[in-house]
Write a protein that holds these residues in place. Structure first.
Motif, PDB file in Angstrom:
ATOM      1  N   SER A 184     -13.170  -3.411   2.591  1.00  0.00           N
ATOM      2  CA  SER A 184     -14.395  -3.688   1.833  1.00  0.00           C
ATOM      3  C   SER A 184     -15.440  -4.327   2.747  1.00  0.00           C
ATOM      4  O   SER A 184     -15.120  -4.811   3.832  1.00  0.00           O
ATOM      5  CB  SER A 184     -14.106  -4.617   0.645  1.00  0.00           C
ATOM      6  N   VAL A 186      -8.441  -3.030   1.191  1.00  0.00           N
ATOM      7  CA  VAL A 186      -8.231  -2.683  -0.215  1.00  0.00           C
ATOM      8  C   VAL A 186      -7.259  -1.527  -0.405  1.00  0.00           C
ATOM      9  O   VAL A 186      -6.701  -1.361  -1.487  1.00  0.00           O
ATOM     10  CB  VAL A 186      -9.561  -2.389  -0.952  1.00  0.00           C
ATOM     11  N   ASP A 187      -7.029  -0.729   0.641  1.00  0.00           N
ATOM     12  CA  ASP A 187      -6.086   0.378   0.521  1.00  0.00           C
ATOM     13  C   ASP A 187      -5.721   0.899   1.905  1.00  0.00           C
ATOM     14  O   ASP A 187      -6.499   0.791   2.850  1.00  0.00           O
ATOM     15  CB  ASP A 187      -6.695   1.512  -0.302  1.00  0.00           C
ATOM     16  N   VAL A 188      -4.521   1.451   2.005  1.00  0.00           N
ATOM     17  CA  VAL A 188      -4.065   2.135   3.212  1.00  0.00           C
ATOM     18  C   VAL A 188      -3.319   3.365   2.738  1.00  0.00           C
ATOM     19  O   VAL A 188      -2.365   3.272   1.989  1.00  0.00           O
ATOM     20  CB  VAL A 188      -3.127   1.246   4.066  1.00  0.00           C
ATOM     21  N   LYS A 189      -3.802   4.553   3.176  1.00  0.00           N
ATOM     22  CA  LYS A 189      -3.254   5.825   2.682  1.00  0.00           C
ATOM     23  C   LYS A 189      -3.141   6.830   3.817  1.00  0.00           C
ATOM     24  O   LYS A 189      -3.732   6.666   4.862  1.00  0.00           O
ATOM     25  CB  LYS A 189      -4.170   6.425   1.616  1.00  0.00           C
ATOM     26  N   PHE A 226       0.832  -1.195   0.000  1.00  0.00           N
ATOM     27  CA  PHE A 226       0.000   0.000   0.000  1.00  0.00           C
ATOM     28  C   PHE A 226       0.872   1.252   0.000  1.00  0.00           C
ATOM     29  O   PHE A 226       2.077   1.181   0.252  1.00  0.00           O
ATOM     30  CB  PHE A 226      -0.943   0.006   1.205  1.00  0.00           C
ATOM     31  N   ASP A 227       0.253   2.410  -0.256  1.00  0.00           N
ATOM     32  CA  ASP A 227       0.986   3.680  -0.353  1.00  0.00           C
ATOM     33  C   ASP A 227       1.861   3.982   0.866  1.00  0.00           C
ATOM     34  O   ASP A 227       2.930   4.558   0.726  1.00  0.00           O
ATOM     35  CB  ASP A 227       0.017   4.848  -0.551  1.00  0.00           C
ATOM     36  N   VAL A 232      -8.849   1.310   4.249  1.00  0.00           N
ATOM     37  CA  VAL A 232     -10.104   1.075   3.532  1.00  0.00           C
ATOM     38  C   VAL A 232     -10.353  -0.427   3.534  1.00  0.00           C
ATOM     39  O   VAL A 232      -9.546  -1.201   3.019  1.00  0.00           O
ATOM     40  CB  VAL A 232     -10.039   1.623   2.087  1.00  0.00           C
ATOM     41  N   TYR A 275     -17.555   0.166   1.277  1.00  0.00           N
ATOM     42  CA  TYR A 275     -16.408  -0.009   2.160  1.00  0.00           C
ATOM     43  C   TYR A 275     -16.549   0.793   3.447  1.00  0.00           C
ATOM     44  O   TYR A 275     -17.380   1.682   3.573  1.00  0.00           O
ATOM     45  CB  TYR A 275     -15.100   0.368   1.459  1.00  0.00           C
TER      46      TYR A 275
END
Length: 110
Positions: A96, A102-105, A51-52, A94, A77
């Protein structure tokens, strides 16, 4: 033969108690999403999950120093905000509705 029957019986008992994971988990709750986010952040202190935010430093590992809140919910989500009290920083995880991260920012939409 007896041992085979025992193994099958144990497997059946475990499966009927929901111990085995399966592909269709259904919808999770906000509290489940927070629990998933907590475990994911702790895992990201020793591994870059792609992830980012990359690999997080050790200060993210302690549940005493990092708090988790349900930041946003949509039909698709949950967004969990993890706040690191030591670093005065936060990330957004994030998850779902079926429990996949599905994402980490740092910010939700960049």
């Amino acid at each position: 033969m007896k041992s085979l029957i025992s193994v099958v019986a144990i497997c059946f008992a475990l499966a009927s108690n929901g111990v085995f994971a399966h592909g269709d988990h259904g919808m999770i709750s906000g509290q489940n999403a927070i629990n998933i986010a907590t475990k994911s952040v702790q895992k990201m202190t020793f591994k870059d999950m792609g992830f980012d935010v990359g690999k997080l430093d050790e200060s993210w590992k302690s549940t005493d120093d990092v708090s988790y809140t349900l930041h946003q919910t949509t039909s698709e989500y949950y967004v969990i905000k993890a706040e690191n009290k030591l670093k005065h920083d936060h990330i957004l995880i994030v998850v779902s509705m079926n429990g996949q991260v599905v994402d980490v920012k740092k910010k939700l939409f960049e």
